[in-house]
Design a protein around this motif. Structure first.
Motif, mmCIF file in Angstrom:
data_model
loop_
_atom_site.group_PDB
_atom_site.id
_atom_site.type_symbol
_atom_site.label_atom_id
_atom_site.label_comp_id
_atom_site.label_asym_id
_atom_site.label_seq_id
_atom_site.Cartn_x
_atom_site.Cartn_y
_atom_site.Cartn_z
ATOM 1 N N GLU A 242 0.817 -1.201 0.000
ATOM 2 C CA GLU A 242 0.000 0.000 0.000
ATOM 3 C C GLU A 242 0.857 1.259 0.000
ATOM 4 N N ILE A 243 1.921 1.231 0.808
ATOM 5 C CA ILE A 243 2.791 2.413 0.903
ATOM 6 C C ILE A 243 3.542 2.638 -0.401
ATOM 7 N N GLU A 244 4.129 1.546 -0.943
ATOM 8 C CA GLU A 244 4.879 1.705 -2.183
ATOM 9 C C GLU A 244 3.965 2.062 -3.358
ATOM 10 N N GLY A 245 2.715 1.578 -3.321
ATOM 11 C CA GLY A 245 1.762 1.917 -4.381
ATOM 12 C C GLY A 245 1.372 3.368 -4.358
ATOM 13 N N SER A 246 1.323 3.946 -3.144
ATOM 14 C CA SER A 246 0.918 5.353 -3.048
ATOM 15 C C SER A 246 2.016 6.291 -3.526
ATOM 16 N N GLN A 247 3.242 5.768 -3.680
ATOM 17 C CA GLN A 247 4.357 6.600 -4.107
ATOM 18 C C GLN A 247 4.544 6.564 -5.623
#
Length: 248
Positions: A242-247
């Motif tokens: 989720e975190i890497e996708g938001s970046q």
């Protein structure tokens, strides 16, 4: 069990070796019934021959450490056999940056059906720790002796008092001056029957092993858990995806 107290370890305060150990960090471990070579094998150490005396052990640590790599977590450990309560014990000494000479996974494996006692300092700050393992389990551990943890945190209370610790609710945990580092040495002897002296550490023939740096575990997510002044709580879990996708 011996009648040792802090007075028996007053020598540490006039010892150049111990002064060095406190300055840069150390770990002293005592493992019952496991030979030095086997202890180093469990620690995943690469054999590095042998040396006589703690000063030589420190020199070997310095030789094998990259002076420009301040993040290097590897270390050199020295081990030798010493008689104690219930048979032979292996004394493992590491003197060097961080004083992180014994990981919990090593101690759990080495005490499966046995016992180990460890005390250490990380140097500098300082932070001092005591650990007692038995049958693969962390029985009692503490940084400050009035705040104990483990599966049986109060099992050593009598021994703690007998060697010189004061278990009280005073702000500093003691009603009189107690050399808590000397008390840690004394408590270790109470549990192992091993008397540690300057002569023992400087005269021993150490089997050496270079223990690699612990691998860094990859993170899988983070947790935000915040409670504000009004008691309102924010709790949220985020996966790494989720975190890497938001970046993106």
């Amino acid at each position: 069990m011996t009648s040792v107290t802090t007075r028996d370890y007053a020598w540490i305060r006039s010892s150049p070796l111990f002064d060095c150990a406190l300055e840069i960090g150390y770990t002293l471990s005592l493992v019952r019934g496991v030979a030095p070579r086997e202890v180093l094998r469990v620690m995943e150490a690469e054999p590095q021959g042998s040396c006589t005396g703690a000063d030589a052990l420190i020199e070997r640590q310095d030789e094998l450490r990259d002076p420009e790599d301040y993040s290097d977590g590897s270390f050199t450990a020295g081990a030798f056999t010493v008689p104690g309560e219930g048979g032979d014990w292996t004394l493992v000494l590491h003197v060097g940056e961080g004083g992180t000479g014994m990981q919990s996974r090593f101690l759990e494996a080495l005490t499966d059906g046995g016992c180990a006692v460890v005390h250490s300092s990380n140097g500098g700050k300082p932070m001092h720790f005591f650990q007692w393992y038995e049958d693969g389990e962390l029985r009692t551990t503490f940084e400050w002796h009035t705040a104990r943890h483990g599966s049986t945190p109060d099992a050593l209370n009598s021994a703690l008092c007998e060697v010189g610790y004061v278990l009280s609710d005073d702000e500093d945990g003691t009603s009189e001056h107690v050399d808590t580092k000397a008390a840690a040495f004394a408590l270790a002897e109470r549990l192992t029957g091993v008397r540690v002296t300057e002569e023992l550490l400087q005269g021993a023939e150490y089997q050496l092993g270079h223990v690699p740096e612990e691998p860094v575990e990859e993170w899988t997510g983070i947790v935000i858990d915040i409670t504000d002044a009004h008691g309102e709580r924010l709790y949220k879990e985020f996966t790494r995806a989720e975190i890497e996708g938001s970046q993106g």
